[in-house]
Design a protein around this motif. Structure first.
Motif, PDB file in Angstrom:
ATOM      1  N   SER B 482      11.461   8.101  -5.359  1.00 26.49           N
ATOM      2  CA  SER B 482       9.947   8.789  -5.639  1.00 26.49           C
ATOM      3  C   SER B 482       9.597   8.944  -6.620  1.00 26.49           C
ATOM      4  CB  SER B 482       9.524   8.329  -4.314  1.00 26.49           C
ATOM      5  OG  SER B 482       9.533   9.804  -4.022  1.00 26.49           O
ATOM      6  N   LEU B 535      -2.192  -2.561  -8.901  1.00 24.54           N
ATOM      7  CA  LEU B 535      -1.228  -1.627  -8.288  1.00 24.54           C
ATOM      8  C   LEU B 535      -0.772  -0.485  -7.930  1.00 24.54           C
ATOM      9  CD1 LEU B 535       0.824  -3.962  -6.844  1.00 24.54           C
ATOM     10  CD2 LEU B 535       2.477  -3.247  -9.127  1.00 24.54           C
ATOM     11  N   GLY B 536      -0.705   0.253  -8.860  1.00 21.20           N
ATOM     12  CA  GLY B 536       0.142   1.410  -8.089  1.00 21.20           C
ATOM     13  C   GLY B 536      -1.466   2.751  -7.724  1.00 21.20           C
ATOM     14  N   PHE B 539      -1.695   1.056  -4.463  1.00 22.32           N
ATOM     15  CA  PHE B 539      -0.566   1.032  -3.049  1.00 22.32           C
ATOM     16  C   PHE B 539      -0.619   2.408  -2.360  1.00 22.32           C
ATOM     17  CE2 PHE B 539       3.661  -1.303  -2.939  1.00 22.32           C
ATOM     18  CZ  PHE B 539       3.512  -1.929  -3.257  1.00 22.32           C
ATOM     19  N   PRO B 540       0.240   3.406  -2.770  1.00 23.75           N
ATOM     20  CA  PRO B 540       0.073   4.546  -2.209  1.00 23.75           C
ATOM     21  C   PRO B 540      -1.427   4.667  -1.020  1.00 23.75           C
ATOM     22  CG  PRO B 540      -0.181   4.948  -4.334  1.00 23.75           C
ATOM     23  CD  PRO B 540       0.076   3.845  -4.216  1.00 23.75           C
ATOM     24  N   ASN B 542      -2.840   2.673   0.446  1.00 24.55           N
ATOM     25  CA  ASN B 542      -2.739   1.930   1.308  1.00 24.55           C
ATOM     26  C   ASN B 542      -1.306   2.480   3.132  1.00 24.55           C
ATOM     27  OD1 ASN B 542      -3.324  -0.818   3.179  1.00 24.55           O
ATOM     28  ND2 ASN B 542      -0.251  -0.533   2.520  1.00 24.55           N
ATOM     29  N   PHE B 543      -0.633   2.593   2.092  1.00 19.74           N
ATOM     30  CA  PHE B 543      -0.242   3.701   2.511  1.00 19.74           C
ATOM     31  C   PHE B 543      -0.343   4.661   3.791  1.00 19.74           C
ATOM     32  CE2 PHE B 543       3.750   6.312   3.034  1.00 19.74           C
ATOM     33  CZ  PHE B 543       4.860   5.951   3.136  1.00 19.74           C
ATOM     34  N   GLU B 664      -5.226 -10.764   0.856  1.00 19.62           N
ATOM     35  CA  GLU B 664      -3.343  -9.979  -0.005  1.00 19.62           C
ATOM     36  C   GLU B 664      -3.810 -11.285  -0.868  1.00 19.62           C
ATOM     37  OE1 GLU B 664      -1.290  -7.923   3.756  1.00 19.62           O
ATOM     38  OE2 GLU B 664      -0.557  -9.795   2.973  1.00 19.62           O
ATOM     39  N   PHE B 668      -2.329  -9.940  -5.434  1.00 19.12           N
ATOM     40  CA  PHE B 668      -2.230 -10.181  -5.522  1.00 19.12           C
ATOM     41  C   PHE B 668      -1.701 -10.743  -6.442  1.00 19.12           C
ATOM     42  CE2 PHE B 668      -0.286  -7.174  -2.053  1.00 19.12           C
ATOM     43  CZ  PHE B 668       0.802  -6.471  -2.420  1.00 19.12           C
ATOM     44  N   ALA B 692       6.623  -6.359  -5.226  1.00 15.26           N
ATOM     45  CA  ALA B 692       6.075  -5.895  -4.619  1.00 15.26           C
ATOM     46  C   ALA B 692       5.020  -5.994  -3.262  1.00 15.26           C
ATOM     47  CB  ALA B 692       4.822  -5.659  -5.494  1.00 15.26           C
ATOM     48  N   TYR B 696       5.279  -3.761  -0.125  1.00 11.12           N
ATOM     49  CA  TYR B 696       4.099  -3.507   0.390  1.00 11.12           C
ATOM     50  C   TYR B 696       4.097  -3.280   1.983  1.00 11.12           C
ATOM     51  CZ  TYR B 696      -0.512  -4.767   2.639  1.00 11.12           C
ATOM     52  OH  TYR B 696      -1.372  -5.990   3.239  1.00 11.12           O
ATOM     53  N   ASN B 698       5.613  -2.801   3.519  1.00 10.27           N
ATOM     54  CA  ASN B 698       6.584  -1.943   4.345  1.00 10.27           C
ATOM     55  C   ASN B 698       7.633  -1.093   5.706  1.00 10.27           C
ATOM     56  OD1 ASN B 698       6.497   1.128   3.947  1.00 10.27           O
ATOM     57  ND2 ASN B 698       4.709   1.482   5.759  1.00 10.27           N
TER      58      ASN B 698
END
Lengths: 291, 807
Positions: B482, B535-536, B539-540, B542-543, B664, B668, B692, B696, B698
């Motif tokens: 990471s 995207l960057g 992503f986090p 959403n996580f 999505e 995307f 990606a 995503y 996960n």
């Protein structure tokens, strides 16, 4: 002018190959197609445009469809008031800025397509070009020699010859930060001449220089032109233009408003003194303060 | 000259340049080499000096009466650990023969057969062991009390107390029994008396002329007879001298207490063990190495992080803003060097200096500890071994961090026109880095969960774990991967920014032009950079949001979770791209690909949407043969999804199929794909977006499946020029997968009509049919032709201006 008579398709293939070579690390052949005989066409710009983003969203045109040519052995002066677009034009020609539209050819090479090959052919100099203050003159020149693709022996030989000619030998091992203005200027001239470029681009080369340094610079320009280099310089010092330049391009608000020899410009404006010619052509020949 | 040899030339020159600067040498070499030994050994010596100074000092005690003073003097003079004065060794003045000397004497003179004296095994009261840091000298002083001088202060004669008690007793007698009034009067008078004395002591204590005040309540003479005495020690806890005097005095009184207890036990013939029915002791299995590592891990990671960043700051500023300030940037740019080579060379030097700095700091810390016995100070005499062997690993873990900060700082400093401006920009970066670093340093933080991917914090915790010798390879891979990812992103951003003309030449437009909306030229599709940025960002976000939702008691396994998920989908996957498109003046219709599609595309979508849900479980079952899901993970998954069985089917389909499908796809196959397509070509764009999309989701065991699905969706969206067919596929796939697994959905019907077997797996016939249908769908996709883009990516209003964006 061998390059110009090549059929277009062939020329494209050639530049594609050299780009591929550059990617693979094949060293570019030095001056492969450049014909440097006196009077040969060296720089050609075609409707050069540069826009900068502006707060309105409508980009501002700093340079607007500027076209001119410079030949080997001549000194071409770009004349214009502050903010006319001189520096931007010179930067596009040297590959520092990317033209928004239009093209720059160094003989037959498009600057946008082959910036690195073109930079090899141009010695670029401004009055306030900086030096690395923590490197010695010798290290500074060797660094740039390496960047220009010379090997150690070539660099040593070339720098030795330049040091001799520009009288740098006394301070070669001094740090650039400790040099006087004149010494700094000579070092910078040596840097611009390292790759033995057939073209010199000088952006306001005498700006802010004292009388002595000014003389060094003007002498340098004259000798380089006599040696057959094509010299493109920008200035707003009219006496220099009068003294040095064979041809003059008048830039105002990003546009080339007049071009020709001094005599042609005089005829065009009907004025005798260059300052009056300039004001007449720029269209500002009215008194500033109306009584 | 090849690109690499040019980069090589550049970084070597930059390194020489930066190393010749005294400021670099100072920050990089001198600070670590001198600072730590000076700081650590200096503070150690200062501490020791202060300690001995404190012990050598004489402290002032005030007591309320002559009698109390005499008693206290005696207690102090007979203290066991006090160096006895010559005259006291001879004539023992103690009435109770219980000083160690007396005990020894008593043992010699004891008649045969008498019980042996008690052996002092362990003190009854623990003597401040195990305390650390500032409490050090204070704790030590308990076992080595300083000299005291006792002054009697007779503000309130003792008669006053008796008078007060008598008066109170008289007053209370009317309302209660005699005994009751007696007791109440005693308590009240005691409280008033005590508080009066405390108020009286406060003056000299606060002024610092006196260090401790003592209030003795009860008859000291009665102690030998079994009576009790309350001794109150009044002090000022903010005064170090007062604290030390108090600690010393408390130590003396504790030992006195001990002696009295022992004497009483001996008199009453009680074994010492009688007072300790339970023998309690904690034993640690930590090896001395681990103790040392844990001590080191408390502070060293933070120092290292700070030093790694500080190491990068100076070169980052000097090589960007400094170069521009000195006017050398233009000189450099006219040489035949590409911008990317320049930034690469500079970046190498910044990272290198930062790492050298970190390495020297690490070595210096290690050396100081090894030579200076600092560990002993930190652990207060426990046996420790500093795990020097961990240091190289720690340095290795710092590499991605240095890379990341090198790039971040280069990017930030690129904007600055001058050194001073750059310094202003660096401060927020420093602060931003400190916050997660402090999270990582919190005791008890383990390397797990979101912390694995939290920048900076994960390296801090990893460093700590490396110090105590705990190597979890999976965690290390996560942390390094990471951090490398962040580092890569930072490098990409730095390269992108540094190449901007507005950044290179201050006079060719302000850097504002890179950020402010009004400077943007309208575009039809987003730039690749903005697609990657979105995207960057998403992503986090959403996580973390999904994780927080899953763990919050408000949402955990409740129907509200679905509502929240619904909002998150809309906000992140539709809201963020629309906002980005609006801000960057990109036409939403073309950026999100929300235009119409041809009938052929809809046919392909129908084929894929109706078939993939059959193939997915079959693939997962097949995947089990070479990539087993650990049973505990499988179980956790079942538990996590079991609650969904009680949620109405329509709601699940609405959120997890329809909303997820639409959102999505917009994100995307809409924004990100549109942005990447012109920059890296159709194949690479589909691949990147599919990967990606897979990541995503996960879930490691579904990665191949979701990425594969992403490939189909990307192909369809690109070839049809619209996201709506891929929305249909996505919604159908998710919806059918969900309904096929529900007993209130298609599950019973599928089983009844023989499409699925007893395990709910599709029968071979259905699989064959689905496979054929998928093939047909893919064939239709390939038969589609990607619509030609209308005009340029950039919308240029004025004619005659060639677009700068590559076709």
């Amino acid at each position: 002018m061998r390059g110009r008579v090549l059929p277009i398709r062939l020329r494209r293939a050639e530049s594609a190959r050299s780009r591929r070579d550059a990617r693979r690390g094949v060293p570019p052949t030095r001056n492969p197609t450049l014909d440097t005989r006196h009077g040969c066409l060296m720089i050609r710009t075609e409707k050069l445009v540069k826009t900068f983003p502006a707060p309105t969203g409508e980009p501002k045109r700093a340079v607007n469809e500027v076209s001119f040519e410079v030949r080997a052995g001549e000194v071409y002066g770009l004349l214009g008031p502050n903010g006319a677009g001189k520096t931007t034009t010179l930067r596009m020609i040297s590959g520092l800025l990317r033209p928004t539209a239009g093209r720059v050819f160094i003989q037959d090479r498009d600057v946008t397509d082959e910036p690195e090959q073109v930079k090899q052919q141009i010695g670029y100099l401004t009055a306030n070009t900086g030096l690395y203050v923590r490197l010695s003159v010798s290290e500074f020149l060797h660094y740039f020699a390496t960047l220009y693709g010379m090997d150690r022996a070539q660099a040593r030989q070339r720098i030795g010859a330049l040091a001799e000619r520009l009288r740098l030998t006394d301070f070669m091992e001094l740090r650039c930060g400790a040099l006087s203005t004149g010494q700094r200027q000579r070092t910078n001239i040596a840097r611009a001449l390292l790759a033995d470029p057939p073209i010199l681009v000088l952006d306001e080369p005498t700006l802010g220089l004292d009388v002595l340094s000014n003389r060094i610079m003007l002498e340098f320009i004259r000798t380089q032109a006599e040696a057959g280099r094509a010299i493109l310089l920008s200035t707003h010092a009219l006496d220099e233009i009068e003294a040095m330049c064979r041809r003059i391009g008048l830039i105002h608000n990003g546009r080339m408003i007049a071009e020709g020899t001094l005599d042609e410009l005089r005829r065009l404006s009907g004025r005798e003194r260059l300052s009056d010619v300039f004001l007449e052509l720029v269209g500002a020949h009215e008194p500033v303060f109306a009584d | 000259m090849s690109r690499y040899s040019r980069i090589n030339t550049i970084w070597r020159k930059e390194l020489i340049d930066i190393l010749r600067d005294r400021r670099t040498i100072f920050a990089m070499v001198l600070v670590p080499i001198i600072l730590y030994p000076a700081l650590m050994l200096g503070s150690l010596q200062a501490l020791e000096a202060q300690h001995s100074q404190f012990l050598a000092d004489r402290y002032e005690i005030i007591v309320p009466s002559e009698a109390a003073g005499k008693w206290l003097r005696r207690v102090l003079d007979t203290d066991a650990v006090r160096r006895p004065l010559p005259e006291e060794v001879e004539g023992g003045t103690l009435s109770e023969s219980d000083s160690p000397q007396d005990v020894a004497r008593a043992a010699q003179t004891r008649p045969a057969g008498a019980e042996p004296p008690l052996r002092r095994e362990a003190p009854l009261i623990e003597e401040g062991r195990g305390t650390r840091g500032a409490a050090g000298p204070r704790a030590a002083v308990r076992g080595a009390p300083p000299e005291y001088r006792i002054t009697v202060r007779e503000s309130y004669p003792h008669a006053l107390f008796h008078g007060l008690r008598a008066a109170l007793r008289e007053g209370l007698r009317g309302g209660m029994s005699d005994a009751g009034a007696d007791e109440a009067a005693g308590v009240l008078a005691g409280t008033i008396w005590r508080n009066a004395w405390i108020a009286d002591y406060a003056g000299p204590l606060l002024a610092g002329t006196v260090h401790v005040g003592v209030i003795v309540e009860g008859d000291a003479a009665a102690l030998s007879g079994g009576g009790n005495v309350a001794v109150r020690v009044v002090m000022d806890q903010t005064e170090i001298r007062s604290s030390i005097a108090t600690e010393g005095l408390l130590g003396v009184l504790d030992r006195m207490n001990e002696r009295l207890v022992e004497a009483r036990m001996r008199r009453a013939n009680i074994e010492r063990s009688y007072l300790h029915p339970l023998h309690v002791e904690s034993l640690s299995v930590a090896t001395p190495e681990k103790v040392g590592g844990s001590v080191l891990g408390q502070i060293v990671p933070l120092i290292l992080i700070i030093m790694t960043i500080t190491g990068a700051i100076y070169p980052a500023i000097d090589l960007t803003a400094g170069e521009r300030e000195r006017g050398t940037l233009e000189t450099l740019m006219v040489a035949p060097v590409a911008t990317v080579e320049l930034i690469a060379g500079k970046f190498i030097v910044v990272t290198m200096v930062s790492l050298i700095s970190a390495g020297l700091n690490l070595a210096s810390i290690g050396g100081t500890i090894w030579l200076g016995g600092l560990g002993k100070l930190l652990t207060r005499g426990q046996e420790v071994v500093i795990p020097l062997s961990a240091l190289p690993w720690v340095l290795l873990a710092l590499v991605p961090l240095a890379v990341m900060f090198g790039a971040v700082l280069l990017a930030v400093c690129s904007f600055a026109r001058s050194f001073k401006e750059a310094q202003n920009y660096v401060m927020p970066v420093m602060v931003a880095a400190m916050i997660p670093a402090v999270v990582g340093i919190l005791p008890g933080t383990r390397l797990e969960g979101p912390l694995l991917v939290m920048p900076v914090a994960n390296i801090v915790v990893l460093t700590r774990e490396l110090f105590v010798g705990r190597f979890d390879p999976t965690a290390i891979v996560w942390v390094i991967a990471s951090t490398s990812l962040y580092a890569g992103a930072a490098v990409a951003v730095a390269a992108k920014l540094f190449g901007q003309e507005a950044v290179l030449f201050a006079d060719s437009g302000s850097v504002r032009t890179i950020f402010q909306r009004r400077y943007f030229t309208p575009r039809r599709v987003p730039t690749a950079a903005s697609a990657m940025l979105v995207l960057g960002l998403v992503f986090p976000l959403n996580f973390f949001i999904q994780r927080a939702l899953g763990e919050s008691p408000l949402f955990h396994q409740r129907v509200e979770y679905l509502y929240a998920l619904w909002a998150v989908f809309l906000l992140l996957f539709v809201g963020v791209p629309i906002f980005a498109a609006k801000y960057m003046r990109v036409t939403e219709r073309t950026a999100l690909r929300v235009g119409g599609a041809s009938p052929l595309a809809w046919g392909a979508a129908l084929c894929l949407g109706l078939s993939t849900w059959v193939l997915a479980p079959a693939w997962l079952a097949y995947q089990q043969s070479f990539m087993q899901i650990p049973p505990d993970q499988l179980h956790a998954l079942e538990v996590a999804t079991a609650w969904l069985q009680d949620i109405p089917l329509w709601l699940i389909v609405l959120v997890l199929a329809v909303t997820a499908g639409v959102c999505e796809e917009v994100f995307f196959r809409g924004y990100v794909l549109s942005g990447l397509r012109p920059a890296i070509g159709p194949v690479a764009a589909i691949l990147v977006v599919a990967l990606a999309f897979g990541v995503y989701h996960n879930s490691a065991h579904r990665l191949i499946l979701t990425s594969g699905l992403g490939l189909m969706l990307g192909l369809l969206a690109l070839r049809s020029g619209s996201i709506w067919p891929s929305v249909l596929v996505h919604v159908l796939h998710n919806g059918l997968t969900i309904t096929a697994s529900r007993s209130d959905g298609l599950k019973p019907w599928l089983a009844q009509s023989g499409w699925t077997d007893a395990d709910g797996m599709p029968v071979p016939g259905l699989l064959m049919a689905a496979g054929v249908l998928t093939m047909v769908g893919l064939g239709l996709c390939l038969a589609l032709r990607e619509p030609a883009r209308v005009g340029e990516d950039r919308i240029v209003a004025t004619a005659g201006v060639r677009s700068a964006s590559p076709a």
